[in-house]
Design an enzyme around this catalytic site. Sequence first.
Site, PDB file in Angstrom:
ATOM      1  N   GLY A 148       0.662  -1.220   0.018  1.00  0.00           N
ATOM      2  CA  GLY A 148      -0.012  -0.031  -0.042  1.00  0.00           C
ATOM      3  C   GLY A 148       0.821   1.132   0.058  1.00  0.00           C
ATOM      4  N   CYS A 149       0.245   2.365  -0.645  1.00  0.00           N
ATOM      5  CA  CYS A 149       1.263   3.624  -0.858  1.00  0.00           C
ATOM      6  C   CYS A 149       1.365   4.156   0.780  1.00  0.00           C
ATOM      7  CB  CYS A 149       0.657   4.473  -1.705  1.00  0.00           C
ATOM      8  SG  CYS A 149      -1.344   4.854  -1.405  1.00  0.00           S
ATOM      9  N   ASN A 150       0.250   4.256   1.425  1.00  0.00           N
ATOM     10  CA  ASN A 150       0.425   4.709   2.783  1.00  0.00           C
ATOM     11  C   ASN A 150       1.357   3.674   3.480  1.00  0.00           C
ATOM     12  OD1 ASN A 150      -1.548   6.699   2.104  1.00  0.00           O
ATOM     13  ND2 ASN A 150      -3.181   5.432   2.867  1.00  0.00           N
ATOM     14  N   ALA A 151       1.017   2.333   3.379  1.00  0.00           N
ATOM     15  CA  ALA A 151       1.915   1.601   4.103  1.00  0.00           C
ATOM     16  C   ALA A 151       3.287   1.831   3.898  1.00  0.00           C
ATOM     17  CB  ALA A 151       1.396   0.359   3.823  1.00  0.00           C
ATOM     18  N   THR A 153       4.987   4.339   3.003  1.00  0.00           N
ATOM     19  CA  THR A 153       5.424   5.835   3.477  1.00  0.00           C
ATOM     20  C   THR A 153       5.648   5.568   5.038  1.00  0.00           C
ATOM     21  OG1 THR A 153       4.035   6.542   2.053  1.00  0.00           O
ATOM     22  CG2 THR A 153       5.074   8.266   3.586  1.00  0.00           C
TER      23      THR A 153
END
Lengths: 342, 342, 342, 342
Positions: A148-151, A153
Site C-alpha cells: 500500500g502507498c500509505n503503508a 510511507t
Amino acid sequence: MPHSIAIIGASGYTGAELVRIIATHPSFEIKALAANSKAGQSMAQVFPHLRHLDLPDMVTWEQIDFDQIDLCFCALPHKTSQEVISQLPKTVKIVDLSADFRLRDPAAYEKWYGNKHAAIEMQKEAVYGLTEFYRKEIAAARLVAGTGCNAATGQFILRPLIAAGVIDLDQIILDLQCGVSGAGRSLKENLLHAELSEGTNAYSVGGTHRHLGEFDQEFSAIAGREVKIQFTPHLGPFNRGILATAYLSGDAAQVLATLQAAYADEPFIEVLPMGETPSTHHVRGSNFCHIGVTADRIAGRCIVVAALDNLTKGSSGQAVQNANLMLGEDETAGLMLAPCFP
Amino acid sequence: MPHSIAIIGASGYTGAELVRIIATHPSFEIKALAANSKAGQSMAQVFPHLRHLDLPDMVTWEQIDFDQIDLCFCALPHKTSQEVISQLPKTVKIVDLSADFRLRDPAAYEKWYGNKHAAIEMQKEAVYGLTEFYRKEIAAARLVAGTGCNAATGQFILRPLIAAGVIDLDQIILDLQCGVSGAGRSLKENLLHAELSEGTNAYSVGGTHRHLGEFDQEFSAIAGREVKIQFTPHLGPFNRGILATAYLSGDAAQVLATLQAAYADEPFIEVLPMGETPSTHHVRGSNFCHIGVTADRIAGRCIVVAALDNLTKGSSGQAVQNANLMLGEDETAGLMLAPCFP
Amino acid sequence: MPHSIAIIGASGYTGAELVRIIATHPSFEIKALAANSKAGQSMAQVFPHLRHLDLPDMVTWEQIDFDQIDLCFCALPHKTSQEVISQLPKTVKIVDLSADFRLRDPAAYEKWYGNKHAAIEMQKEAVYGLTEFYRKEIAAARLVAGTGCNAATGQFILRPLIAAGVIDLDQIILDLQCGVSGAGRSLKENLLHAELSEGTNAYSVGGTHRHLGEFDQEFSAIAGREVKIQFTPHLGPFNRGILATAYLSGDAAQVLATLQAAYADEPFIEVLPMGETPSTHHVRGSNFCHIGVTADRIAGRCIVVAALDNLTKGSSGQAVQNANLMLGEDETAGLMLAPCFP
Amino acid sequence: MPHSIAIIGASGYTGAELVRIIATHPSFEIKALAANSKAGQSMAQVFPHLRHLDLPDMVTWEQIDFDQIDLCFCALPHKTSQEVISQLPKTVKIVDLSADFRLRDPAAYEKWYGNKHAAIEMQKEAVYGLTEFYRKEIAAARLVAGTGCNAATGQFILRPLIAAGVIDLDQIILDLQCGVSGAGRSLKENLLHAELSEGTNAYSVGGTHRHLGEFDQEFSAIAGREVKIQFTPHLGPFNRGILATAYLSGDAAQVLATLQAAYADEPFIEVLPMGETPSTHHVRGSNFCHIGVTADRIAGRCIVVAALDNLTKGSSGQAVQNANLMLGEDETAGLMLAPCFP
C-alpha cells in the site's frame, strides 16, 4: 535484448504510471496492455498523455499470449486481482499492485478486505514488495505483492526504528496526508474537483484504514510482539504525494542516526539533516522518498516526517524497482527520473 | 565522453527544469551551476527536489572556468542576460533562455523591452531557437536565442498556416492561458497562492504582451508582408502549461492537412485527428506539443488549439533540444520523458 | 411575513447555492426541499456545509404541498425540469434554473438539446430571466427561465453593444473560461480532481455549446437580423467563476461609454475604468459582474472581459434576483453578500 | 443608529475579511480604513473584490478622527500593533487581531515573539478573545486580543476536555493543516502558487510554533498545572481553512458527551454525531466550527477533528463576534453567512 512486459489493468492511474516509467526504461518493452472494460481502444484514447508512444492497443487479459511475456504487472482492484492472477500461467513473473497478496494471514485479509481470499496457495509464495527490506526475496520471487502507498510511507519511517528498539512501541502515531490519485480513477462524489479542492478532511479515522493490516503484520514481525499504531489519513487537494508525520517517543538524535544508518546506501531514500522537513512538492513524479527528523520541545519525543509520490515510490515506481530485481536488471533502471517541480 | 555543461541562472524555474532534464540525459554532464545571489549554496538548498543529484555547488558566473565548458545555458532575466553573455568567451556555445537575442531588430527590442540593446553585435549572430523551423541554423550556431513560451505555442499553430497561405492574415486572434511558472520565481502579490488559485484573469490585454515582438518578426518574415495578430494571455491557476486557442479564417480541412504535413516527421509535435482538442494536462512535464483543429459552425472559420508545457517545450526542453543539435547529438536525447499525469 | 419558498432539485450545486443565499435573505423562508434521489435525508447529510440551518428534510417533489408555497425554484436537469414543472399547480410562481424554457422556438430547443419540447404551451408564458434586461416582464411573470451561466456572461458584454450598433456583428468572438461547478455534481471522469486540476482544455469547440442557442436568439432579436457569434468555452481548474474575453471590432472608447451608460444604475454590474481587466477571484461567491474594456493595438478593435460567479450571478443569485422581483421585494434583497477573497 | 467602525491594517487579508463581514452587518458602519503603506488609495485598488462597497479611502492611522469611532479593529502585524494601539485614545474600544495582547506573561511574549513587550500596562487590561470562553469579560472589555487561528481551533477541541478531566494531559498531540491565507499577504517564496500548490509540508515542527504560547497559557490555567501539548502544523494547498486532528488518551463517548454539553447552546460550534468527521470544505467563508469525535481501535484512545475557516472564525469573524458583545449587539449579528461550497 529487452524484457517483454505486460500490464493488466492499464486503464487506471497506476497502470498509466507504469507506462510512463517504462517509456524511458532502457530494457523493458511493453508487449501487451489489458483493460477489459477498454479492450479495443488505443492508449491514446484512454490516456492522451501517452499518445506519443508506440504501444499495443488495449486487449482483455485473456487475450494476452503469456508465452511471449517475461513479467506481468497486475494493476487491478483487489479481489479481481487474485481471481485473474490465479489463472495466469505459472511461468510468468508477476508484480501485483493490488492488496491481494500483501497480508500473509488469510484471516487478516478477510478482516481488512471483507472477502475470503480465493487464492490462498498463491498467497504463500508471494513476497511482500517493500524493496528496501525484502530485496533478496524479491529477486528470487515469482510473485511480488506491491505494498500500500500509505503503508510504504509509514514503514520507511518506522521499520528501522522498531528494529533498532529506539522508540516506544506503544506510543506510535502516524498522521498522514495523501493526494487524491491514491484513490484511483473511480467516480466518487468526494473525488470531484468541486468537492475536493480548496480544503481537506480526515477519513478512515479511528484505526479503520486497510493499510493498518500491513502495518500490524510487518511491525509485529519486526518487533517480535504485537505492535499496533494509531493512523489517521487525510485527503489533501493535490494529486500526487503522501506526507506522513510520525509522533514518536524516542531520542531524536538516536532516531536520526538509526535512519541514516539504515538508508546510507539506498539510492531512493534521502534522510535530511536534523531539523529539516521534507515536502511532497520535492518528490512529485519521482521514485524518491525524503525523511526528516526533528526533536520535540518535550524531552524524549520526536517527530519524523516522510514524503513520497504515492503513484511512483508508493506504487508503480516500487513495482518497476521490484521488476528490475526479478529480471536481473540494475535496481534503479528507468527510475532515476528527477522530481517535477514546480 | 559527455559534453560539459554550465547553467547560469540556475536558481530560477527554467534553471531547475534544465537540471531536471539533464539529470537523465545520456551525454550531458553538469560541470557548473551559477546563480550570483545564491553563490555558495548547494542545489539541495535552492531546489530540494534535486537533492538526490551529485551536482556542483552554486557559484557566481564569473567563477566558472569556461575552458572546461562545451555549452552554457543562460537562464537569466532579460537585460542581465545580454550583459553576462557579452562577457563570456567566444569559444563557448550558448543557449540563452532570455528574451535578449530573440528580436533581430534592435528598435523592436527597445520598443518591447524598454531598454536599449547593449550587445547589438552579438544579436547579429544569434539564431532564433524555434527548433522545428531553424534546425539547420541552430546546428551551426554558437549563440541560440530560446523563444518566448507563449511565442513558441502560437508559432506552432500559425507558422505552417501562414507559410501555406491557408488563413486570412488580417483575422488572426490568439487567446492563451498560461500556467504561473511562466512568470518565474519572482515575489509578486498576484503570484501568491492565495491570490492566484481558484480563479483566472487576463493580463497584458490589448496587444501589449512582449511576445508579440516575436510574433510580428516571425510572421511578417514568413508572409513577406506585415502581419499583426491579436493576442490576449490569461493567467490560470496551474503551474505548468500553455493552452493557445487560435480563431482563424480558413478552411478547417485545409488547415489540418497543412499542420499534418508540416509536422509529419516531428518527434515532439502531435497533430490530433479533426475535431479533437488537446489539454495541458496531457503534456505536463514533457517536451511534447499537441495541436487540434476544429471547424467552426460559421463556414470558412476554424479553431486551432495547442497545448505544451511552458517550462519544458516552451523553454528548457526547447533549450536542450537546441543544445543537442549544437553538440551533434540526437535531437531527442534526454527529451523523451513522458508527461506526468495525473 | 416571509414568502414561502420551495426548492426542487436541492441536492445539486445550484440548489445548495439557493439555500446559501436564502439563509441570510430577509424575507424568504424555505418550506420544502425536494430531491427525489435523496428523499428522506437531511440537508446536513447531502450538504454538510448547511448543517447549521434549520431546514426541512428532503422529500420528493410530489410530496410538496404547493398550497403553502409562494414561489418554487426548480434546479433540475433540463428535460426533467419541463416534465416536473408542467405538473405543478398553475398558482405557484416558478423560477426554473434549467435550460428548458430559455429558447422561445421549440425547433431551436430541439436542435440544441436533442429532444422534443414536451411543454410547448408553458414555453410561451416563460420570461427569459436575464434580470437587467427583462425586469418588467419578470416582475409580472409566473414562470421565469433562468439563463445559462455562460450565456449570461456573454450577454452582459454584448447586449448593449449590439443594441447601440457600436460593433461589427459579423466579427464577434467570445472566448470563455468556466469553473467546474458549472458542470454540476455529476460523476464524470474529466471532473475528477486528478483529471481537472493543474491544467486546462477547451470543450464544445466549433460552435457546438448549447448556450449558443441563447446567444443566437437574443442577439438576433436585438439586432433585428441574424447574429451568429463564435464561442469557445474552456474548463479551468477552479470551482466558481466565468471569465469571458470578447474580441470585437469597434471603437474601445465608444464601447466603454455604451457599457457605462447601460449599467450606470445597475446594482450588480460594475464597469471598470478603461484598460482595467476583471478577475473571477474578485466576484467569487457574489452576485456581482465586473466588466472591463481595453483597446487593442490594432485600430478599431477592442477586447472586453467580464467576470462573474457562475453559481451566483450566473445561476442561483440571478434566480433569487428574479424571485425578488416576482414577489415584490427589493431586487437586491439577500444578494449583497460581498465576494469571498482570498 | 449604527456603530462607527475603524479598521487599521485594512490592506491585509484579515482586514479585507473584516470589511467583507461588515458589508452585510446590520449595525456596523465603516468610517475609516487605515493602511499606512496604501494611504490615498481606494479599497477598490487594494482589494478589487470590495469595489461595489461605498467605503472611505485608505488613510494613515494617525489621520483617523477617533472621536467619531466607537470601535477600532486593529489588523496589524504583531509588534507594530502594540506600538499603534498604545497611542490610540483610551476612549475607543479595540479588538486587536495581532498576537500582541494574547499572552498575559510578558516573559512568555518575549520568548515566543523575540521582542520585549512595549505596552505591558495595556497587556494587563486586555481580555483574551476566545468568545465562547470569555464572553462576559469580553462584553465588559475595552481591549480584546483576538486569538491565533490555530490556537482557536485547538482550544475548541481541548478546553472542555481539559476542564472536565476526561483526557490524559500528558498525551495530547495536535496535528494541524492550515490554509495559506493564515500566512497573510506577505511576499515569500514558499507562498507562491508555483511552490505551494500540488503538495504539502510541515512547518514549525518540534514545538516551535508561536501559537503554543497561547496553548500553554490557557491549558495550564484550566488544568491548574503545567500542560504542554505537541503541535505540528502543516501548510496545505488551499486558501481558507484549518483542520485540527487531536490524538487523545480518553474515552471517546465521554469526550463526545463533554463536547456536546460544552457547546449545546453555542450558535457557531457544531458537534457532529459520533464517528463523523468534519471537513474544511464545509465551513469555508463562515464563522462556524465543526467538531467530530471517533474512537480509536486502541481502547482508551480517541481522535477529535475540528474544522474552521482561519480568516473567519479563526480571526476576523471572531473579531466581529467580540465586537458585537463589546457594543451590546446580538453576538451573531452579521455572522450567520452560510459557508461557500463548492
